[in-house]
Structure formats: C-alpha cells, structure tokens
Write a protein that holds these residues in place. Structure first.
Motif, short mmCIF file in Angstrom:
data_model
loop_
_atom_site.label_atom_id
_atom_site.label_comp_id
_atom_site.label_asym_id
_atom_site.label_seq_id
_atom_site.Cartn_x
_atom_site.Cartn_y
_atom_site.Cartn_z
N SER A 1 1.52 3.16 13.15
CA SER A 1 2.56 3.78 12.47
C SER A 1 2.79 3.20 10.97
O SER A 1 3.20 1.95 10.93
CB SER A 1 4.06 3.84 13.27
OG SER A 1 4.79 4.08 12.23
N GLU A 2 2.64 4.00 10.05
CA GLU A 2 2.86 3.28 8.65
C GLU A 2 4.04 2.75 8.35
O GLU A 2 4.14 1.56 7.77
CB GLU A 2 2.88 4.44 7.65
CG GLU A 2 1.54 4.90 7.10
CD GLU A 2 1.72 6.13 6.19
OE1 GLU A 2 0.81 6.29 5.37
OE2 GLU A 2 2.94 6.27 5.86
N ARG B 1 1.08 -1.13 0.08
CA ARG B 1 0.00 0.18 -0.11
C ARG B 1 0.64 1.19 0.02
O ARG B 1 1.64 1.35 0.91
CB ARG B 1 -0.93 0.08 1.39
CG ARG B 1 -1.63 1.33 1.42
CD ARG B 1 -2.36 1.15 2.75
NE ARG B 1 -3.10 2.40 3.04
CZ ARG B 1 -4.51 2.39 2.43
NH1 ARG B 1 -4.99 1.53 1.81
NH2 ARG B 1 -5.25 3.59 2.64
N PRO B 2 0.63 2.15 -0.81
CA PRO B 2 1.42 3.47 -0.77
C PRO B 2 1.26 4.15 0.39
O PRO B 2 0.04 4.12 0.88
CB PRO B 2 1.01 4.13 -2.03
CG PRO B 2 0.11 3.13 -2.90
CD PRO B 2 -0.31 2.31 -1.81
N GLY B 3 2.47 4.63 0.95
CA GLY B 3 2.16 5.41 2.17
C GLY B 3 2.81 6.84 2.27
O GLY B 3 3.67 7.21 1.17
N ASP B 4 2.57 7.60 3.16
CA ASP B 4 3.03 9.05 3.24
C ASP B 4 4.51 8.94 3.82
O ASP B 4 5.41 9.35 2.89
CB ASP B 4 2.30 10.04 4.26
CG ASP B 4 0.82 10.19 3.80
OD1 ASP B 4 0.84 10.35 2.44
OD2 ASP B 4 0.23 10.51 4.69
N SER C 1 5.73 0.76 10.66
CA SER C 1 6.02 -0.42 11.56
C SER C 1 5.51 -1.53 10.58
O SER C 1 4.76 -1.50 9.76
CB SER C 1 5.02 -0.29 12.54
OG SER C 1 4.77 -1.59 13.31
N ASP C 2 5.98 -2.60 10.93
CA ASP C 2 5.90 -4.06 10.32
C ASP C 2 4.68 -4.47 10.65
O ASP C 2 4.10 -5.55 10.10
CB ASP C 2 6.84 -4.92 10.44
CG ASP C 2 7.85 -5.37 9.33
OD1 ASP C 2 7.40 -4.82 8.15
OD2 ASP C 2 8.78 -5.91 9.57
N ILE C 3 4.01 -3.93 11.76
CA ILE C 3 2.48 -4.38 12.23
C ILE C 3 1.56 -3.44 12.08
O ILE C 3 0.65 -3.27 12.98
CB ILE C 3 2.75 -5.13 13.49
CG1 ILE C 3 3.46 -4.10 14.77
CG2 ILE C 3 3.19 -6.52 13.51
CD1 ILE C 3 3.42 -4.56 16.02
N TYR C 4 1.74 -2.45 11.02
CA TYR C 4 0.93 -1.41 10.96
C TYR C 4 -0.62 -2.18 10.43
O TYR C 4 -0.58 -3.05 9.37
CB TYR C 4 1.41 -0.72 9.69
CG TYR C 4 0.35 0.47 9.17
CD1 TYR C 4 -0.33 1.15 10.25
CD2 TYR C 4 0.14 0.75 8.00
CE1 TYR C 4 -1.02 2.23 9.87
CE2 TYR C 4 -0.69 1.86 7.39
CZ TYR C 4 -1.28 2.46 8.49
OH TYR C 4 -2.30 3.69 8.01
N THR C 5 -1.48 -1.62 11.14
CA THR C 5 -3.05 -2.06 10.96
C THR C 5 -3.63 -1.81 9.50
O THR C 5 -4.53 -2.30 9.15
CB THR C 5 -4.01 -1.73 11.95
OG1 THR C 5 -3.82 -0.30 11.90
CG2 THR C 5 -3.26 -2.16 13.47
N GLY C 6 -2.98 -0.42 8.83
CA GLY C 6 -4.03 0.04 7.87
C GLY C 6 -4.87 0.84 8.42
O GLY C 6 -5.09 1.19 9.83
N PRO C 7 -5.35 2.14 7.45
CA PRO C 7 -6.23 2.96 8.18
C PRO C 7 -7.65 2.55 8.68
O PRO C 7 -8.17 3.13 9.60
CB PRO C 7 -6.38 3.98 6.97
CG PRO C 7 -6.20 3.01 5.69
CD PRO C 7 -5.11 2.15 6.27
#
Ligand code: 0X9
Ligand code: ZN
Length: 527
Positions: free
Chosen positions: A306-307, A279-282, A309-315
């Motif tokens: 946190s975008e 997923r593209p992120g900021d 992080s390897d365990i980022y949940t998504g928005p």
C-alpha cells in the motif's frame, strides 16, 4: 456474559477503526489534537484491539510492528479525544501517556534552525577553551597553529539539511588532504545526496568501509553521529594521532549521512514523523527506502504494497533514485569490506540476515565483530546496547528488502545500528539534544575496531544459505534484466507446449477421421 464481552470488543474495534480513520495521513501532518501513549498488551483482548488498529495504512504506531505480540510495548498515536477510552481499555495493564499534546511536543523538540552559520570558527573555539584553562596567549597561538580541534558545539543541536551540507563542505575544505565531498546522486525532488570520503586508498587491493544513515527521515540523531565520525577521524588524522593515521592510510571510509534528503526536509517543515522518501504517489507519497532493495524484495516481513503505508516497498526493487545512488556507489567502489546502515532507535547492533532467521554464512566472523562493536559502544558511556541476530537471539522484527541484507549478499560484512534511546524508554519520544554528543562519542568508540576489521578482512565470498522469496511471485511485471529473461523463457516454453498440444490434437483428429472413414467404406465394400 460472553456475548456481552464479544459485543463490547467489537464496539471498541469499530471505535478504534473510526478513530484511526481520523488519522488520515494528511491530518496527521501537524498532529494537532493528537496524543501519544505507550501500551503493553497483557491480555488477548488487548492484542486483538491493537491488531485491529494495525489495519490503518497510515502510521498509527511509532514502530509499526508486523504483528502484535503480547507483553511487547507499543507507542501509539491516537486522537486526544479517544484518550479516556484507551485508558479504560488498558486499565490494569501498562498504559502511559507520553503526551496529550503531540503537536506542541513535536514543535518544541524540532530544534532545527533554518539558517545557522557557525559563530565560532575552530580557532576561536580553541582560543576560548585555552584561555578558560588559563593558558598564556602565546601558547594558545602556538597550539592553534599546531593542532586541529573538533567542533563539539556543532553536535549540541539538530540542524536543517543546508546547515549539514555547509558542515560537510567545510570539512572537505578544512581537511582537503584527507576528506573529499562528492555528490553520488539526487533525490526525487532533485536534492543532492552527498558522500564524504575519508582517508586514502592508493593500494592495489583497496579496503573500504561504508557507513550511511537517514534512510528513514525522522531518525534525526543519525546524521550528526555519522558526520561526527567523519570529522573526528579527520581531526585525529590531522593531529597525527594513532591508530587513526595508520588505519586511514590503509582503509578509506565513506560516509553518506543523509541518504533521504527530501524526507529529512519534510520532517523539519511539515511532518516530524515522516519516514519514507517523497516519491509522488496516486493516493499517498513515499517509499520506505529500507524495503526497496532486491534481496527478498516484497518478501513477507514488515512490508506493504500500500502506497500509504510507512513500510511501502515501492513498485519494484531499486525504483527510487536514492536507493539507486547508494546501490551504484557500492557496486562502483571496489574493496568495500564492511557496511553499516545507521538508524534509530532501540540501542541494538543487528547482524545479518534481516529477512530470515536462517544462519548466515560466516556466522563466527559476524558474531565476533558484532559483539566487539556492541561492547565498544556500550562501554564508552555505560549505555547498554545489545547484539541482535535473528538466527540466535533477536531484539527486532524480521524485515524483507533491506539495504544491509543486499550489501551482505554482495560479499560485504553488514550491520544495522539502531541508536538511542532504548526501545523500553517509552517516555523518550525523541532524543533530547543533550544526548546527541554522547551518542556520537559512543558510536565512534567502535570505529577503530571496524577499520581494523576491514583492513584485516578475510570475509570474502559468502554463499547464500537460502533462496529468498522471489519478487516475481507478488509482482508479475519483469523488474530487471534477469527477471525479463526468465519471463521470456517461460513464454517460449508455453508457446512450445501449445504447438505440441495442437500437433497432437491434429494427429488424433486425423486418426479418428481415418478410422471413421474406413469404418464406413468397409461395410459398403463388403455389401
Ligand atoms: O524497520 C527497519 O527498517 C529498521 N528499523 S527502524 O526502526 N529504524 O525502521 C530495521 C531493519 C533491519 N533490521 C532487521 N530486521 N534485522
Ligand atoms: Zn530506520
């Protein structure tokens, strides 16, 4: 003395934080100048040091823990120049250097061939094997005509996505009466997500099993294991072998071997340790596809906002095309009784729940099937796996927003597999290619039990024993129709309260004015 110790600790914490800054997510792509070490924190000071390292939002741990526990082994990726300091800090306790040249290790074990065309057809493999065993030529030809042979050579190496896709296409043409290949969705970068449907379900009341792998890009042994299971079932059924023929008449089994195709490509080309999708992120790319499901979404266990992080949940839950594709497949395919989400590593079979240690509904069914599967896998090669239940004996951390919890909440008996190597094998950073086929075979040993369980399943209607923490608590945006309705009804209640309050205040004001007026007129009239 204590002050000196405190200062020393603080300095080392500062040093670690700086060295973790060197680990900017981009500089880690090649791992040039990085080492991997395995450490066991035996003192509180060690725990403190590793905990400070956890603050790095980029992955510094092979297994990013939610918290550092004393006596639990961790594999940490560090800059090679800091290696002596780490060794000093952990002297006297267990600190093993896995490699001081991580880049070369990753390159040498990448194993992915860019273009791979099968040199040997199944017939040729059979021919060679038969000749080797001294079979006369006529008998060989007869055997070729009457039997199908599993292409074991394919499971001796890791391959790129195109090669895997070529394999699935071949399976669906070679065994067209029993295997169907479908595209169930597309990734962020528009790569197809494939599903192999093996077996028939003409039944009015169909029974199905669903097995997926590679939500996490770097877990390379999992696609061959799932592909092997599909091929082996097709071959056994084509050779009219029992119990497969009977089971596949009653139960269909759906395989999605690569649920995260974009991530898989990145591990082959740019960063072998990539875990998320693309997923593209900021600031950073990627969502952890095993944290994006809406049971306990954004819950407290092993998740991050946190975008980077390897365990980022998504928005929001199901924000990703990959999780949407899997969700829709499950919701639109009737009769799925059992789901297995295949990962690596740790050599464990995990039962529900992932997000809580509360007792799940149907505990006895879960335990008996979970223990059976674990024994089947362990007994095949003698490589031990353990059955992990958070409500009883857990061998892994809690995790919120996972796929298997979501399928379990949809009345599907669900398990997570974590394949080889064992978590204690600190020196086995990546699974060597020679272990792929044995892993495929040991996992396959549990398939007949899983198919039987799905055929005989009475596991219907589990009731949630607890309410998971709500995603709205940490995300004020309404994320689904339900959330939106509750959002709306909360708004209506607030408006009613405001109107009532305004009316009450107005009435009070009127009363006060009236009292005031009558107070002023009375004396006047009295005078
Ligand atoms: O963290 C994960 O998503 C899984 N482990 S992995 O090392 N493959 O990343 C495990 C998640 C589900 N398991 C439970 N915590 N029950
Ligand atoms: Zn995983």
């Amino acid at each position: 003395m204590l002050t000196v110790k405190l200062i020393a600790t603080a300095c080392f914490v500062a040093f670690l934080t700086t060295s973790s800054a060197i680990h900017s997510c981009s500089s880690k792509a090649s791992y040039e100048g990085f080492s991997a070490i395995s450490v066991i924190p035996t003192t509180q000071k060690h725990v403190q040091l590793l905990s400070s390292f956890l603050l790095d939002p980029c992955e510094a741990f092979l297994f990013r823990p939610t918290e550092i526990q004393q006596y639990e082994r961790h594999i940490v990726v560090i800059s090679s120049s800091s290696l002596p300091k780490w060794k000093r800090a952990f002297s006297g306790s267990s600190c093993n250097v896995i490699t001081n040249d991580l880049a070369s290790l990753l390159n040498s074990s990448s194993g992915q061939k860019k273009s791979y065309s099968r040199a040997l057809s199944n017939d040729k493999v059979l021919r060679e094997k038969a000749y080797e065993s001294g079979m006369p030529a006529r008998a060989v030809t007869q055997a070729i005509n009457s039997s199908h042979v599993l292409d074991t050579q394919f499971y001796l190496d890791y391959y790129s996505l195109v090669v895997l896709q070529e394999k699935w296409t071949n399976l669906s043409t070679q065994f067209s009466d029993i295997v169907e290949l479908k595209v169930i969705g597309r990734s962020h970068q528009d790569r197809p997500i494939h599903a192999l449907f093996v077996g028939h379900t003409d039944a009015e009341n169909p029974r199905r099993v669903f097995i997926n792998s590679l939500l996490h890009a770097r877990e390379w042994v999992t696609p061959p294991v799932v592909t092997y299971a599909a091929e082996r079932l097709a071959v056994e059924a084509a050779n009219l072998k029992q119990p497969y023929v009977s089971l596949l008449k009653e139960v269909q089994i759906i395989f999605v071997p690569v649920a995260n195709p974009d991530g898989y490509e990145i591990t082959a080309t740019a960063n072998r340790m990539w875990r998320k999708n693309l997923r593209p992120g900021d600031s950073c790319a990627g969502v952890d596809l095993n944290r994006n499901w809406d049971l306990d979404f954004k819950g407290p266990h092993s998740t991050s906002n946190s975008e980077c992080s390897d365990i980022y949940t998504g928005p929001f839950a199901f924000s990703e095309p990959e999780t949407q594709a899997l969700r829709d497949l499950v919701l639109e395919t009737p009769g799925i009784q059992i789901h297995i989400d295949v990962h690596s590593y740790s050599q464990i079979v995990i039962g529900p729940w992932s997000y809580t240690d509360e007792i799940p509904p149907n505990l006895d069914v879960i335990e008996s099937l979970g223990n059976g599967i674990t024994n089947d896998i362990s007994n095949h090669n003698g490589v031990p796996y353990r059955f992990s239940l958070h409500s009883k004996q857990a061998y892994i951390y809690l995790a919120s927003g996972t796929m298997s919890d979501w399928t379990f909440s949809k009345n599907i008996l669900s398990f997570g597999f974590e394949l080889r190597p064992s978590r204690l094998d600190a020196d086995t950073f990546f699974l060597p290619t020679k272990e792929i086929l044995p892993t495929c075979k040991e996992v396959f040993a549990s398939i007949p039990r899983i198919l039987r369980a799905a055929r005989n399943s009475t596991f219907i209607e589990p009731t949630l024993s607890s309410t998971p923490s709500q995603s709205l608590a940490s995300n004020p945006e309404p994320t689904s129709e339900e959330d939106f309705l509750s959002f709306l009804s909360t708004g209506v209640v607030i408006i009613i309260c405001v109107v009532v309050a305004v009316v009450v205040i107005a009435v009070l004001l009127c009363v006060i004015v009236a009292i005031f007026k009558s107070g002023r007129t009375a004396p006047t009239s009295m005078v």
